[in-house]
Design an enzyme around this catalytic site. Sequence first.
Site, PDB file in Angstrom:
ATOM      1  N   HIS A 114       9.410  -9.643  -4.406  1.00 38.97           N
ATOM      2  CA  HIS A 114       9.994  -9.647  -3.057  1.00 38.97           C
ATOM      3  C   HIS A 114      10.721 -10.948  -2.742  1.00 38.97           C
ATOM      4  CE1 HIS A 114       6.143 -11.682  -1.812  1.00 38.97           C
ATOM      5  NE2 HIS A 114       6.963 -12.301  -0.997  1.00 38.97           N
ATOM      6  N   ASP A 144       4.787  -6.387  -7.727  1.00 38.97           N
ATOM      7  CA  ASP A 144       5.429  -7.509  -7.044  1.00 38.97           C
ATOM      8  C   ASP A 144       5.580  -8.708  -7.972  1.00 38.97           C
ATOM      9  OD1 ASP A 144       6.699  -8.738  -4.919  1.00 38.97           O
ATOM     10  OD2 ASP A 144       4.849  -9.532  -4.049  1.00 38.97           O
ATOM     11  N   ASN A 216       5.199 -19.866   0.194  1.00 39.95           N
ATOM     12  CA  ASN A 216       4.233 -19.958  -0.897  1.00 39.95           C
ATOM     13  C   ASN A 216       4.348 -18.792  -1.872  1.00 39.95           C
ATOM     14  OD1 ASN A 216       2.027 -21.646   1.151  1.00 39.95           O
ATOM     15  ND2 ASN A 216       2.221 -22.243  -0.995  1.00 39.95           N
ATOM     16  N   SER A 217       4.958 -17.701  -1.436  1.00 39.39           N
ATOM     17  CA  SER A 217       5.032 -16.497  -2.258  1.00 39.39           C
ATOM     18  C   SER A 217       5.630 -16.804  -3.619  1.00 39.39           C
ATOM     19  CB  SER A 217       5.887 -15.432  -1.569  1.00 39.39           C
ATOM     20  OG  SER A 217       5.241 -14.932  -0.432  1.00 39.39           O
ATOM     21  N   VAL A 274      -2.592  13.229 -11.517  1.00 40.51           N
ATOM     22  CA  VAL A 274      -3.647  13.762 -10.657  1.00 40.51           C
ATOM     23  C   VAL A 274      -3.512  13.179  -9.263  1.00 40.51           C
ATOM     24  CG1 VAL A 274      -5.277  14.134 -12.531  1.00 40.51           C
ATOM     25  CG2 VAL A 274      -5.274  11.939 -11.332  1.00 40.51           C
ATOM     26  N   MET A 275      -3.976  13.914  -8.279  1.00 40.46           N
ATOM     27  CA  MET A 275      -4.112  13.438  -6.915  1.00 40.46           C
ATOM     28  C   MET A 275      -5.593  13.211  -6.682  1.00 40.46           C
ATOM     29  SD  MET A 275      -2.897  15.254  -3.378  1.00 40.46           S
ATOM     30  CE  MET A 275      -1.236  15.434  -4.020  1.00 40.46           C
TER      31      MET A 275
END
Length: 473
Positions: A114, A144, A216-217, A274-275
């Site tokens: 991001h 991410d 900081n990301s 699968v769910m």
Amino acid sequence: MKRMIRPLSLWMLLAATLLAWQSASARGLPDFTELVEEAAPGVVNISTTRTVQSRDNPLQGFGGQELPEIFRHFFGDRFPAPPSGPAPGRPQERQSLGSGFIISDDGYILTNAHVVDGADEILVRLSDRRELQAELVGSDERTDVALLKVDGEDLPTLKLGNSDTLRVGEWVAAIGSPFGFDHSVTAGIISAIDRTLPRDAYVPFIQTDVAINPGNSGGPLFNLDGEVIGINSQIFTRSGGFMGLSFAIPINVAMDVADQLRDDGQVRRGWLGVMIQPVSRDLAESFGMDSPSGALIADLDPEGPAARDGLQAGDVILEVDGSRVHDSSTLPRLIGRTAPGSEVELELMRDGQRRQLTVTVGDWPDAERATASRPQESRQARLGISVGELERAEREQIGIEGGVRVREVDPDGAAAAAGIRPGDILVSIDHRAVTGASQLVELVSELPADRAVPVRLFRDGRSLFVALRLAGD
């Protein structure tokens, strides 16, 4: 004089106690100075620039920036646009700041996806104030993680640790650029591991109380040995600033992604098709389990690996290759890190019995394939006493052979207590298929009293299980 002895002695005693406590505390606290001196050169500041089209919107202004949400709340669409700022539809540049760290001396850098999302230009600033243009090798939105490359030789690198050995309570430190302040250091402890966050099923986050703020990301999280054990990624906040909860991506997860991005330019993940849903205490009892654990298969992609290799709706997956599935959030991580095409040994609960099943893991489909594999949409709720037959077209649309639709639910009945609602399509009760309304009456009459039984139903195009408990006669 005697009146002064007791107060003075008391103060001396308190002072001595305080000094002793401070001395003991100082001996127990870690010293991060050497860690920071050695690691800081490998931490970088990342700034990005991207060009966007300004909107023809009266709420946009003040240098082209979007009006804060609080002003939207009070003024709505009536707030006038200021005279300054670019004309609607004109391109404008936006900048953002983040952190990263060097993992190889030839210029590979890790950061958050991001941080560099949509960037037209990425600039990396080293601790010695050198600025280098960076190329985005690749990024993975699901974890991410992003991998950058700059031209360089003999760049300072950081030591990488093993995030699989972390323990709650360990001291950790972060170095980054909060609010643009380069190489700021904060410290704290690991407050939890294997934390699951919404929309992040593939990352077992490290939760800390290290102060992390915007900027900081993408920066590193260190253990006391100066090894990187995570990438600072998210914070929990209601104010926009640090509130005591920060989350880091384990370095083992990040490096697996980085290696794939560097070698293949993309990330491949294992997929079962699968769910799943959590196993509640009542559902555990209905499946004959001692305690609620594992991942309950609510539905399967008919073309997926699970359906092909014999898994069924109602199976509870307990282990994957010997690794325990503590809850439903654990399964995507275990399968996701398995190479597509590999075989995994599953231990599962079916019809009250433990079973072993070998499944060949598939490759995660693209967005169009994943969307197409989901069950067709249909209105549902959860289980009812008054039911109606399904039309053939409805059954074909959902992909079931039997089933009945719930029409009415007694608010004081067992179905309502189980959470069943009008509109639900009832598929099975206590592992027995429901073929029609008349047959349902027979099934219900044979159900045991005072014991939870599993009920499978469709709601909003999704299959799920609820636990139904009938009161004694």
